[in-house]
Enzyme design. Structure first.
Site, PDB file in Angstrom:
ATOM      1  N   ASN A   1       0.703  -1.075   0.028  1.00 45.21           N
ATOM      2  CA  ASN A   1       0.168   0.078  -0.138  1.00 45.21           C
ATOM      3  C   ASN A   1       1.030   1.384   0.071  1.00 45.21           C
ATOM      4  O   ASN A   1       2.052   1.082  -0.388  1.00 45.21           O
ATOM      5  CB  ASN A   1      -1.062  -0.093   1.222  1.00 45.21           C
ATOM      6  CG  ASN A   1      -2.359   0.572   0.790  1.00 45.21           C
ATOM      7  OD1 ASN A   1      -2.355   1.687   0.321  1.00 45.21           O
ATOM      8  ND2 ASN A   1      -3.235  -0.449   0.761  1.00 45.21           N
ATOM      9  N   ARG A   2       0.285   2.352   0.376  1.00 43.94           N
ATOM     10  CA  ARG A   2       0.930   3.619   0.023  1.00 43.94           C
ATOM     11  C   ARG A   2       1.472   4.471   1.365  1.00 43.94           C
ATOM     12  O   ARG A   2       1.081   4.272   2.504  1.00 43.94           O
ATOM     13  CB  ARG A   2      -0.249   4.793  -0.260  1.00 43.94           C
ATOM     14  CG  ARG A   2      -0.616   4.300  -1.777  1.00 43.94           C
ATOM     15  CD  ARG A   2      -1.839   5.182  -2.270  1.00 43.94           C
ATOM     16  NE  ARG A   2      -2.312   4.837  -3.780  1.00 43.94           N
ATOM     17  CZ  ARG A   2      -3.060   3.819  -3.903  1.00 43.94           C
ATOM     18  NH1 ARG A   2      -3.516   3.072  -2.851  1.00 43.94           N
ATOM     19  NH2 ARG A   2      -3.378   3.250  -4.946  1.00 43.94           N
TER      20      ARG A   2
ATOM     21  N   HIS B   1       3.558   0.096  -2.558  1.00 48.91           N
ATOM     22  CA  HIS B   1       3.885  -1.603  -2.638  1.00 48.91           C
ATOM     23  C   HIS B   1       5.551  -1.765  -2.855  1.00 48.91           C
ATOM     24  O   HIS B   1       6.050  -2.532  -3.600  1.00 48.91           O
ATOM     25  CB  HIS B   1       3.301  -1.939  -3.913  1.00 48.91           C
ATOM     26  CG  HIS B   1       1.870  -2.028  -3.879  1.00 48.91           C
ATOM     27  ND1 HIS B   1       1.165  -2.336  -2.689  1.00 48.91           N
ATOM     28  CD2 HIS B   1       0.933  -2.291  -4.666  1.00 48.91           C
ATOM     29  CE1 HIS B   1      -0.135  -2.437  -2.892  1.00 48.91           C
ATOM     30  NE2 HIS B   1      -0.286  -2.612  -4.022  1.00 48.91           N
TER      31      HIS B   1
ATOM     32  N   HIS C   1      -1.295 -10.299  -3.326  1.00 50.78           N
ATOM     33  CA  HIS C   1      -2.312  -9.095  -4.124  1.00 50.78           C
ATOM     34  C   HIS C   1      -2.746  -9.942  -5.459  1.00 50.78           C
ATOM     35  O   HIS C   1      -2.778  -9.453  -6.472  1.00 50.78           O
ATOM     36  CB  HIS C   1      -1.114  -8.072  -4.698  1.00 50.78           C
ATOM     37  CG  HIS C   1      -1.571  -7.146  -5.244  1.00 50.78           C
ATOM     38  ND1 HIS C   1      -2.826  -6.731  -6.271  1.00 50.78           N
ATOM     39  CD2 HIS C   1      -1.552  -5.460  -4.779  1.00 50.78           C
ATOM     40  CE1 HIS C   1      -3.061  -5.454  -6.580  1.00 50.78           C
ATOM     41  NE2 HIS C   1      -2.540  -4.798  -5.387  1.00 50.78           N
TER      42      HIS C   1
ATOM     43  N   TYR D   1      -5.699 -10.930  -7.722  1.00 48.94           N
ATOM     44  CA  TYR D   1      -6.939 -10.538  -8.086  1.00 48.94           C
ATOM     45  C   TYR D   1      -7.996 -11.895  -8.435  1.00 48.94           C
ATOM     46  O   TYR D   1      -7.686 -12.780  -9.061  1.00 48.94           O
ATOM     47  CB  TYR D   1      -6.963  -9.622  -9.500  1.00 48.94           C
ATOM     48  CG  TYR D   1      -6.421  -8.672  -9.505  1.00 48.94           C
ATOM     49  CD1 TYR D   1      -6.711  -7.265 -10.059  1.00 48.94           C
ATOM     50  CD2 TYR D   1      -5.027  -8.260  -9.237  1.00 48.94           C
ATOM     51  CE1 TYR D   1      -6.182  -6.078 -10.016  1.00 48.94           C
ATOM     52  CE2 TYR D   1      -4.182  -7.072  -9.242  1.00 48.94           C
ATOM     53  CZ  TYR D   1      -4.965  -6.206  -9.596  1.00 48.94           C
ATOM     54  OH  TYR D   1      -4.315  -4.860  -9.850  1.00 48.94           O
TER      55      TYR D   1
ATOM     56  N   ASP E   1     -11.319   1.295  -3.384  1.00 42.44           N
ATOM     57  CA  ASP E   1      -9.970   1.141  -3.260  1.00 42.44           C
ATOM     58  C   ASP E   1      -9.337   1.572  -1.795  1.00 42.44           C
ATOM     59  O   ASP E   1      -8.540   2.606  -1.767  1.00 42.44           O
ATOM     60  CB  ASP E   1      -9.054   1.895  -4.525  1.00 42.44           C
ATOM     61  CG  ASP E   1      -7.797   1.484  -4.439  1.00 42.44           C
ATOM     62  OD1 ASP E   1      -7.218   0.528  -3.660  1.00 42.44           O
ATOM     63  OD2 ASP E   1      -6.893   1.939  -5.114  1.00 42.44           O
TER      64      ASP E   1
ATOM     65  N   GLN F   1      -7.531  -4.200   2.662  1.00 39.74           N
ATOM     66  CA  GLN F   1      -7.714  -3.287   1.477  1.00 39.74           C
ATOM     67  C   GLN F   1      -8.837  -3.987   0.423  1.00 39.74           C
ATOM     68  O   GLN F   1      -8.479  -4.999  -0.344  1.00 39.74           O
ATOM     69  CB  GLN F   1      -6.455  -2.969   0.805  1.00 39.74           C
ATOM     70  CG  GLN F   1      -6.739  -1.834  -0.355  1.00 39.74           C
ATOM     71  CD  GLN F   1      -6.429  -0.435   0.178  1.00 39.74           C
ATOM     72  OE1 GLN F   1      -6.191  -0.136   1.390  1.00 39.74           O
ATOM     73  NE2 GLN F   1      -6.733   0.343  -0.657  1.00 39.74           N
TER      74      GLN F   1
ATOM     75  N   GLU G   1      -6.637  -7.461   0.193  1.00 41.65           N
ATOM     76  CA  GLU G   1      -5.493  -7.517   0.717  1.00 41.65           C
ATOM     77  C   GLU G   1      -5.437  -7.316   2.106  1.00 41.65           C
ATOM     78  O   GLU G   1      -5.599  -6.164   2.639  1.00 41.65           O
ATOM     79  CB  GLU G   1      -4.440  -6.290   0.146  1.00 41.65           C
ATOM     80  CG  GLU G   1      -4.588  -6.623  -1.417  1.00 41.65           C
ATOM     81  CD  GLU G   1      -4.426  -5.152  -2.338  1.00 41.65           C
ATOM     82  OE1 GLU G   1      -3.036  -4.583  -1.920  1.00 41.65           O
ATOM     83  OE2 GLU G   1      -5.246  -4.665  -2.672  1.00 41.65           O
TER      84      GLU G   1
END
Length: 359
Positions: free
Chosen positions: A86-87, A112, A186, A188, A258, A296, A324
């Site tokens: 993440n950020r 990430h 991560h 999908y 998100d 997340q 996540e």
């Protein structure tokens, strides 16, 4: 079994490393299986049955390592991301009186783990058995200063695949200097099968009464906001697409969902149900349990059909969702959030379990 050869145009280090890239298959008694490569510790495939016993791959991804490396927009399909998933705001944090600067690879922010995060390195892989189940242990040493982070970080991720179609992911790490650590998986998912359209009719439950709202660059404001009366209320299962087009500032910032959800945890560090997902046409289900405080939820807002998956079909807008498990975004800069700092005398040890079923 090799997962691709040298990719021309890559730097010399990567070309040499390609000799060590392998693809491993963990298969259980029923024939359900998971495929994992030691490039990026990526889960490339998860093949599980629907309500009629029909097997399909429910993980978005590719059939060669070159496609992972060269994918436009770098979607992080199936990878372990770190050192910090993440950020981190403006690519900076302070620790021990020092300011550390990281790559700003997501607008003004760090995402990430940086330019070459854990999703883009070759891990050392060791097939194993854990509690009688096939498993793969993946190890990586992130050196002091790598991507700007302090401390030599020894990381081990173990993937275990059980006869109950559980993918158990255990993350362990130690460091010789205090450092932020936030590892996550991560993948999908599309429970109807990868490449089979969007995921807006999937029914999602999130065990979260609060979420962390963000600014326009997707950095948390610091608030823990109630989901009550908002499109972010997934405490009872509802279709992912039900409220996604509602006029809402947070949905506008994320171009959809998100966001980090704050899990309702009766006991810290105990495994709790974080999410349940079901797909109506196939009956496939996914339950996620974790020791992490957050999750997340991202619903493939940046997928646009340009990426062609292993089935040869395009990954359309919202063609997959991510859940996540994690510590909260930007925790190194937000002292009110659960700490994501690993000290030199501590061990990072967290587990997330993905259980697939059908109803």
């Amino acid at each position: 079994m090799c997962f691709g050869g040298p990719s021309h145009g890559q730097d010399q280090m990567q070309v040499e490393d390609f000799d060590t890239i392998q693809l491993y298959t963990l298969e259980n008694a029923s024939g359900a299986k998971v495929k994992i490569t030691n490039y990026g510790a990526i889960v490339t495939s998860i093949v599980v049955p629907d309500r009629d016993g029909n097997l399909a791959d429910v993980a978005l991804g590719y059939d060669s390592v070159e496609k992972y490396i060269n994918a436009v927009d770098k979607p992080y399909f199936g990878a372990i991301v770190g050192r910090y998933g993440n950020r981190i705001a403006k690519g900076q944090f302070q620790l021990g009186g020092e300011t550390y600067s990281l790559a700003t690879n997501n607008g003004p922010n760090h995402l990430h783990g940086g330019v070459i995060g854990f999703d883009k390195v070759v891990w050392e892989a060791t097939p194993a058995m854990v509690d009688g189940h096939p498993a793969l242990k993946l190890a990586y040493l992130a050196k002091d200063g790598e991507e700007g982070y302090p401390g030599n970080l020894n990381v081990e991720v173990t993937y275990e695949w059980t006869d109950a179609n559980e993918l158990i992911v255990r993350y362990e790490a130690t460091t010789d200097k205090a450092t932020p650590v936030n590892l996550t998986q991560h993948t999908y998912f599309n429970l109807a099968g990868e490449g089979s359209g969007d995921i807006l009719d999937h029914q999602l439950m999130l065990n979260a009464s609060k979420f962390t709202p963000v600014d326009e660059t997707l950095i948390p404001t610091g608030e823990l906001r109630s989901v009550e009366g908002t499109p972010f209320d997934f405490r009872s299962a509802k279709a992912i697409g039900k409220d996604i087009a509602v006029e809402n500032e947070q949905l506008k910032y994320g171009l959809g969902y998100d966001h980090n959800f704050v899990l309702d945890q009766p006991d810290e560090n105990k495994m709790v149900v974080a999410a349940r997902v079901s797909e109506p046409t196939t009956g496939r289900t996914l339950e996620i349990r974790t020791t992490e405080p957050g999750i997340q939820f991202y619903c493939g807002n940046f997928l646009d059909g340009r990426l062609i998956g292993k089935s040869g079909r395009p990954y359309v807008h919202r063609g997959g969702f991510c859940l996540e498990t994690q510590h909260f975004p930007d925790s190194p800069n937000q002292p009110s959030f659960p700490s994501a700092i690993l000290e030199a005398d501590e061990k990072y040890d967290t587990t997330t379990l993905f259980q697939f079923g059908a109803k």
